[in-house]
Design a protein around this motif. Structure first.
Motif, PDB file in Angstrom:
ATOM      1  N   HIS A   1       0.846  -1.188   0.000  1.00 26.65           N
ATOM      2  CA  HIS A   1       0.000   0.000   0.000  1.00 26.65           C
ATOM      3  C   HIS A   1       0.885   1.243   0.000  1.00 26.65           C
ATOM      4  O   HIS A   1       0.566   2.254   0.616  1.00 26.65           O
ATOM      5  CB  HIS A   1      -0.942  -0.005   1.209  1.00 26.65           C
ATOM      6  CG  HIS A   1      -2.009  -1.051   1.120  1.00 26.65           C
ATOM      7  ND1 HIS A   1      -2.909  -1.311   2.128  1.00 26.65           N
ATOM      8  CD2 HIS A   1      -2.333  -1.915   0.121  1.00 26.65           C
ATOM      9  CE1 HIS A   1      -3.735  -2.286   1.759  1.00 26.65           C
ATOM     10  NE2 HIS A   1      -3.393  -2.671   0.548  1.00 26.65           N
ATOM     11  N   TYR A   2       2.015   1.136  -0.669  1.00 26.70           N
ATOM     12  CA  TYR A   2       2.977   2.226  -0.767  1.00 26.70           C
ATOM     13  C   TYR A   2       3.782   2.019  -2.043  1.00 26.70           C
ATOM     14  O   TYR A   2       3.714   0.962  -2.677  1.00 26.70           O
ATOM     15  CB  TYR A   2       3.931   2.238   0.436  1.00 26.70           C
ATOM     16  CG  TYR A   2       4.802   1.005   0.517  1.00 26.70           C
ATOM     17  CD1 TYR A   2       6.047   0.970  -0.098  1.00 26.70           C
ATOM     18  CD2 TYR A   2       4.371  -0.153   1.170  1.00 26.70           C
ATOM     19  CE1 TYR A   2       6.839  -0.169  -0.063  1.00 26.70           C
ATOM     20  CE2 TYR A   2       5.156  -1.288   1.212  1.00 26.70           C
ATOM     21  CZ  TYR A   2       6.384  -1.290   0.590  1.00 26.70           C
ATOM     22  OH  TYR A   2       7.163  -2.409   0.623  1.00 26.70           O
ATOM     23  N   SER A   3       4.565   3.018  -2.423  1.00 26.43           N
ATOM     24  CA  SER A   3       5.436   2.910  -3.587  1.00 26.43           C
ATOM     25  C   SER A   3       6.844   2.591  -3.109  1.00 26.43           C
ATOM     26  O   SER A   3       7.414   3.332  -2.300  1.00 26.43           O
ATOM     27  CB  SER A   3       5.428   4.214  -4.386  1.00 26.43           C
ATOM     28  OG  SER A   3       6.256   4.114  -5.525  1.00 26.43           O
ATOM     29  N   GLY A   4       7.394   1.483  -3.591  1.00 25.99           N
ATOM     30  CA  GLY A   4       8.636   0.934  -3.055  1.00 25.99           C
ATOM     31  C   GLY A   4       9.795   1.889  -2.945  1.00 25.99           C
ATOM     32  O   GLY A   4      10.422   2.026  -1.882  1.00 25.99           O
TER      33      GLY A   4
ATOM     34  N   GLY B   1       7.141 -11.169  -4.621  1.00 23.41           N
ATOM     35  CA  GLY B   1       6.474 -10.291  -5.564  1.00 23.41           C
ATOM     36  C   GLY B   1       6.502  -8.812  -5.269  1.00 23.41           C
ATOM     37  O   GLY B   1       6.104  -8.004  -6.101  1.00 23.41           O
ATOM     38  N   GLY B   2       6.951  -8.418  -4.066  1.00 26.38           N
ATOM     39  CA  GLY B   2       6.950  -7.001  -3.743  1.00 26.38           C
ATOM     40  C   GLY B   2       7.873  -6.208  -4.646  1.00 26.38           C
ATOM     41  O   GLY B   2       9.020  -6.567  -4.861  1.00 26.38           O
TER      42      GLY B   2
ATOM     43  N   GLY C   1       2.474 -12.241  -7.165  1.00 25.98           N
ATOM     44  CA  GLY C   1       1.863 -10.921  -7.173  1.00 25.98           C
ATOM     45  C   GLY C   1       2.634  -9.841  -7.885  1.00 25.98           C
ATOM     46  O   GLY C   1       2.142  -8.719  -8.011  1.00 25.98           O
ATOM     47  N   SER C   2       3.873 -10.132  -8.347  1.00 24.60           N
ATOM     48  CA  SER C   2       4.587  -9.109  -9.115  1.00 24.60           C
ATOM     49  C   SER C   2       3.909  -8.954 -10.474  1.00 24.60           C
ATOM     50  O   SER C   2       3.216  -9.853 -10.947  1.00 24.60           O
ATOM     51  CB  SER C   2       6.053  -9.489  -9.294  1.00 24.60           C
ATOM     52  OG  SER C   2       6.183 -10.619 -10.131  1.00 24.60           O
TER      53      SER C   2
ATOM     54  N   VAL D   1       6.082   0.552  -9.688  1.00 22.63           N
ATOM     55  CA  VAL D   1       5.368  -0.109 -10.785  1.00 22.63           C
ATOM     56  C   VAL D   1       5.888  -1.526 -11.003  1.00 22.63           C
ATOM     57  O   VAL D   1       5.614  -2.152 -12.026  1.00 22.63           O
ATOM     58  CB  VAL D   1       5.468   0.709 -12.087  1.00 22.63           C
ATOM     59  CG1 VAL D   1       4.692   1.994 -11.967  1.00 22.63           C
ATOM     60  CG2 VAL D   1       6.931   0.972 -12.462  1.00 22.63           C
ATOM     61  N   ASN D   2       6.656  -2.031 -10.022  1.00 24.62           N
ATOM     62  CA  ASN D   2       7.076  -3.421  -9.998  1.00 24.62           C
ATOM     63  C   ASN D   2       7.914  -3.771 -11.231  1.00 24.62           C
ATOM     64  O   ASN D   2       8.716  -2.966 -11.683  1.00 24.62           O
ATOM     65  CB  ASN D   2       5.843  -4.322  -9.865  1.00 24.62           C
ATOM     66  CG  ASN D   2       6.129  -5.579  -9.061  1.00 24.62           C
ATOM     67  OD1 ASN D   2       6.745  -6.494  -9.566  1.00 24.62           O
ATOM     68  ND2 ASN D   2       5.706  -5.615  -7.815  1.00 24.62           N
TER      69      ASN D   2
END
Length: 568
Positions: free
Chosen positions: A119-122, A234-235, A348-349, A240-241
């Motif tokens: 729930h954040y941008s890495g 997957g994090g 989940g990535s 934007v992964n």
């Protein structure tokens, strides 16, 4: 043949070919057989000595679970503290602040249960310190926890009659030193060669073609990305992964990362067959999972490469497929494959935004997670399938009028009750969570508005966003329909609760079933024994999974993805 299709086929073949020898190797590691990685023994012995652990001390299933739960409780406290105070810790060249308590709760739980929902941008909400000592650390430990649980179950089922299922700590360490670390090093070197950054410098200022200045995060991405994929974590290191050009620079890196997601879950199925000396049973389970996986690949690749009919109606050519939310350098076919690979596992990535995929692709993505047994997360995917094997064995035994047995041990009421609770928990938490969110959205608009409004897309797709969020949490997946504004008190806390329940109750139940079966009297196979390694039983298990798991979600899917498909 279309080169995109060739790329998809090549990746699938590579995963299948590599999974067999890797599965054989994993079985040898857990059995204690001689393998090439025995040079790691001094390191492992040092870890055991410093920790005060006797790796040869056997545990019963209750002791095994106690160790598993205690270590996870410790890491939860560790992660919460570091995420909240990260602004005061070293390796923070960009000056990122600490997370709020509810966001840290969600982040810590998410990574602790192998979900990696963000729930954040890495690159903007974590420091290099917490990326390494919370995120990457958890990505090793949580995966090894699932692998250790499966190793314990294999030990229990591989014995005739036993009260012990191995040593959790030993399996945990071996999973890291013998499997995860070597594979991560190989993948990491390939990514560095392809251009993924590896360092501790701060943001890089560049001038775009338009003449604007842009800040680009760097950091130790090449160290974190391999374990995120291999461990079905997957994090995204970047927000934007794996659609980010530094996290996934080339088509080759895309192939390596995509294969990395599924290679260990596939191998663990073969590892089971090798460990318990029932290769045919392992191949039977693998076959059912592979067929289900390929059905999803065919649907999603064709949907994404076929384009959007609404755009066709506007007279605009879609030669490259439905490219909204996708990377041009990768193509629609590669994103279609990845969307299935990442959701049949608990990875989940993404290399393209699932929120932009076609409705039927979104249905398959959610259905993969709602079924949650087609390869699944490392270790726990096979364990979920094991739950349905117990149910299928029990039903089959009733149908033919025999006492249900699995691997020469009677399946009785206690095991069946536990399996039923585990199987029904998954749809329960998803549907109840979605119903609660939908109720609040309709009947408590002031509360929803106070949290930012939640949905960017109304109607069928909006319901799909909420359904996807709870599905992703319950499957420990972490991907999302990112039109949902989820960094709020409601979503952080509710998703955190679903994450905890969906991770630990199934593991407790599955290990308990194996431990209870192992204690029972061994009954040699006879002419009347139900064969569980046949195509017939494979079809039976598939039918049980489809009826219990898939059909539970049909009404919700009909009101979201299916309705959206027919509205195009």
């Amino acid at each position: 043949m279309n080169t995109e299709i060739l790329g998809v086929i090549a990746q699938i073949i590579l995963m299948v070919v590599l999974s067999y020898p890797l599965g054989k190797y994993i079985a040898k590691v857990y059995k204690g057989s001689k393998v090439w990685s025995d040079f790691m023994k001094p390191v492992e012995n040092l870890i055991f000595r410093l920790s005060g652990i006797n790796p040869e001390e056997e545990m019963n299933w209750k002791q095994f679970l106690r160790a598993l739960l205690v270590v996870n409780a410790f890491w939860f406290v560790w992660g919460m503290i570091l995420l909240v105070v990260q602004s005061y810790l070293p390796l923070n060249p960009d000056g990122n602040i600490g997370q709020t308590a509810h966001q840290a709760f969600n982040t810590c739980i998410s990574f602790m249960v192998n979900c990696n929902e963000q729930h954040y941008s890495g690159e903007t909400n974590l420091t290099y310190f917490t990326q390494l000592f919370v995120i990457m650390l958890f990505q090793f430990i949580t995966v090894a926890t699932g692998m250790a649980a499966m190793a314990g179950i294999m030990k229990a089922l591989g014995e005739k009659t036993t009260k012990t299922i191995g040593n959790f700590w030993k399996y945990l360490v071996l999973s890291c030193t013998r499997i995860l670390l070597p594979l991560s090093l190989v993948v990491g070197f390939i990514l560095i060669i392809q251009g993924t950054p590896m360092g501790f410098d701060g943001k890089m200022e560049i001038t775009t073609l338009e003449g604007n200045t842009q800040s680009i995060s760097q950091g130790p991405a090449a160290a974190i990305v391999p374990i995120k994929q291999l461990g079905t974590n997957g994090g995204g290191y970047y927000g934007v992964n794996s659609s980010h050009p530094l996290e996934n620079p080339t088509y080759l890196s895309n192939m390596i990362e995509c294969c990395s997601i599924l290679i260990i879950p596939m191998a663990m199925v073969f590892a089971f067959g090798f460990y318990v000396n029932r290769k045919r049973l392992g191949c039977s389970i693998y076959g059912v999972m592979l067929v289900a996986f390929l059905i999803g690949v065919c649907i999603n690749v064709s949907q994404e490469m076929g384009g959007n009919p609404r755009i066709d109606a506007m007279g605009i050519a879609q030669d490259d497929g439905a490219m909204e939310g996708k990377e041009v350098r990768l193509g629609a076919g590669a994103t279609g494959l990845w969307s299935v690979v990442t959701t049949v596992t608990s990875n989940g990535s993404v290399n393209g935004m699932h929120d932009s995929t076609m409705p039927l692709s979104g249905m398959i993505e959610m259905l993969n997670m709602q079924i949650n047994t087609w390869f699944g997360g490392v270790g726990v995917g096979w364990m979920n399938y094991f739950t349905f094997i117990i149910i299928a064995v029990f039903i089959s035994g009733l149908m033919v009028g025999r006492t249900p047995e699995f691997m020469c041990h009677k399946v009785e009421a206690k095991e069946m009750k536990i399996a039923s609770i585990v199987a029904l928990l998954h749809p329960f938490v998803i549907l109840v969570g979605t119903a609660l969110a939908a109720y609040l959205y309709v009947h408590a608009p002031a509360f929803v508005e106070s949290e930012g409004g939640w949905l960017n897309n109304p109607g069928f797709h909006g319901l799909g966003e909420m359904l996807y969020e709870f599905t992703s949490c319950a499957a420990n997946n972490g991907s999302g329909f990112e039109g949902l504004g989820d960094n709020t008190w409601f979503w952080n806390v509710s998703c955190g609760i679903v994450l905890i329940l969906s991770r630990f109750i199934p593991i407790i139940g599955q290990v308990a079933i194996a431990g209870l079966l192992a204690q029972k009297k061994y009954i040699p196979e006879s002419a009347g024994t139900l064969k569980t390694d046949t195509v017939t039983f494979g079809v039976m298990t598939f039918a049980v999974i489809f009826i219990v798991a898939a059909l539970s979600f049909f009404p919700a899917q009909a009101l979201s993805t299916i309705a959206e498909h027919f509205s195009l």
